[in-house]
Scaffold this motif. Structure first.
Motif, PDB file in Angstrom:
ATOM      1  N   LYS A   1       3.993   1.833  71.315  1.00 30.15           N
ATOM      2  CA  LYS A   1       4.106   0.933  72.468  1.00 30.15           C
ATOM      3  C   LYS A   1       3.973   1.708  73.762  1.00 30.15           C
ATOM      4  O   LYS A   1       3.299   1.260  74.705  1.00 30.15           O
ATOM      5  CB  LYS A   1       5.439   0.194  72.418  1.00 30.15           C
ATOM      6  N   GLU A   2       4.607   2.878  73.849  1.00 25.71           N
ATOM      7  CA  GLU A   2       4.508   3.713  75.050  1.00 25.71           C
ATOM      8  C   GLU A   2       3.072   4.172  75.299  1.00 25.71           C
ATOM      9  O   GLU A   2       2.673   4.395  76.448  1.00 25.71           O
ATOM     10  CB  GLU A   2       5.425   4.935  74.930  1.00 25.71           C
TER      11      GLU A   2
ATOM     12  N   GLN B   1       8.002   2.612  68.731  1.00 26.23           N
ATOM     13  CA  GLN B   1       8.275   2.807  70.162  1.00 26.23           C
ATOM     14  C   GLN B   1       7.205   3.687  70.807  1.00 26.23           C
ATOM     15  O   GLN B   1       6.738   3.412  71.917  1.00 26.23           O
ATOM     16  CB  GLN B   1       9.646   3.445  70.360  1.00 26.23           C
TER      17      GLN B   1
ATOM     18  N   GLN C   1      10.962   4.592  65.422  1.00 33.43           N
ATOM     19  CA  GLN C   1      10.628   5.453  66.564  1.00 33.43           C
ATOM     20  C   GLN C   1       9.122   5.540  66.760  1.00 33.43           C
ATOM     21  O   GLN C   1       8.633   5.583  67.893  1.00 33.43           O
ATOM     22  CB  GLN C   1      11.236   6.835  66.351  1.00 33.43           C
TER      23      GLN C   1
ATOM     24  N   PHE D   1      10.780   8.445  74.084  1.00 33.85           N
ATOM     25  CA  PHE D   1      11.251   7.215  73.443  1.00 33.85           C
ATOM     26  C   PHE D   1      12.760   7.329  73.322  1.00 33.85           C
ATOM     27  O   PHE D   1      13.362   8.288  73.820  1.00 33.85           O
ATOM     28  CB  PHE D   1      10.574   7.015  72.085  1.00 33.85           C
ATOM     29  N   SER D   2      13.399   6.373  72.683  1.00 32.32           N
ATOM     30  CA  SER D   2      14.860   6.331  72.661  1.00 32.32           C
ATOM     31  C   SER D   2      15.478   7.545  71.983  1.00 32.32           C
ATOM     32  O   SER D   2      16.615   7.916  72.281  1.00 32.32           O
ATOM     33  CB  SER D   2      15.340   5.051  71.957  1.00 32.32           C
TER      34      SER D   2
END
Length: 256
Positions: free
Chosen positions: A214-215, A211, A208, A40-41
């Motif tokens: 979602k992944e 995210q 986070q 993730f980011s």
């Protein structure tokens, strides 16, 4: 047959029927424990996961109270074992730091259509009679509580329709532990194919965590209690061990 040998065999049969205990329901092909490293980011995290096939009509997903009463505490493993659970995850927020034995649960908890704890947190997950899960804001759920067989509450909402919808403050959650700080996290969500997903992630913010969910391809997802409460149990053992006793949990058990 020698009469003494016959008597001894009969004794063993009677003894066996007396001391045999029910087999603990710890495994089924519809509940699968696994792990994934998700990017993730903010980097990567090792995510502990349990996938539950809600199309299996022999399963039930419901909250359980520590010691079967409000205000008590109990280990996640103990709650799982005494309910014969295939899997379990920590549930709603509670007053873990209160002095004294009574630890008040915060969220709305419904078991078998009965409200066992009236409370308020940002969002909830409810399960219908056919195990269909629905995640939504606790405000909106107040008008449809009766349609759910089981419900537990935490928050904030992470995903809806496969998209990140995180807005903790809009759900009335202003604690920095929820809005900005990193911590051990637990989540629950589901896929388009009716798979319930339970998970724990170390050292992430709720943004986070959204995210990561979602992944993982989740359709909807909800943040559960975290920090030292975060725990995941499946097939007779911990995947993530909580750092404290809990007031409630969500378990997957054989339908009675």
């Amino acid at each position: 047959m020698n009469k003494w040998l016959g008597w001894f065999i009969s004794f063993l049969l009677v003894l066996g029927s007396t001391v045999c205990l029910p087999v603990q329901a710890t495994e089924t092909s519809s509940v699968v424990a696994t792990g994934k490293t998700v990017s993730f980011s903010g980097g990567k995290r090792a995510v502990k996961l349990v996938y539950v096939n809600l199309n299996d009509t022999k399963l039930d997903v419901l909250p359980v109270l520590a010691g079967n009463k409000l205000g008590s505490t109990e280990s996640l493993e103990s709650m799982a074992k005494r309910t014969g659970a295939y899997a379990a995850i920590n549930g709603s927020f509670f007053n873990s730091f209160d002095k004294g034995a009574y630890k008040k649960a915060h969220g709305e908890i419904i078991i078998n259509h009965q409200e066992v704890n009236e409370g308020w947190t940002g969002a909830s997950i409810g399960f219908t009679e056919t195990n269909m899960p629905v995640i939504g804001s606790s405000r909106s759920f107040k008008t449809v509580d009766a349609s759910f067989k089981h419900m537990t509450s935490a928050g904030p909402t992470l995903l809806q329709g496969g998209k990140i919808v995180l807005n903790a403050k809009a759900e009335g959650m202003n604690d920095p532990k929820i809005t900005t700080q990193s911590s051990q996290r637990s989540f629950i969500g589901y896929t388009k194919t009716n798979r319930l997903v339970l998970g724990t992630v170390p050292n992430v913010t709720t943004a986070q965590l959204a995210q990561i969910c979602k992944e993982l391809g989740l359709e909807s997802a909800l943040n559960m209690d975290g920090g030292a409460s975060s725990g995941l149990y499946a097939n007779g053992k911990y995947l993530t061990k909580p750092g404290r006793l809990l007031s409630n949990a969500l378990v997957i058990i054989p339908k009675k």
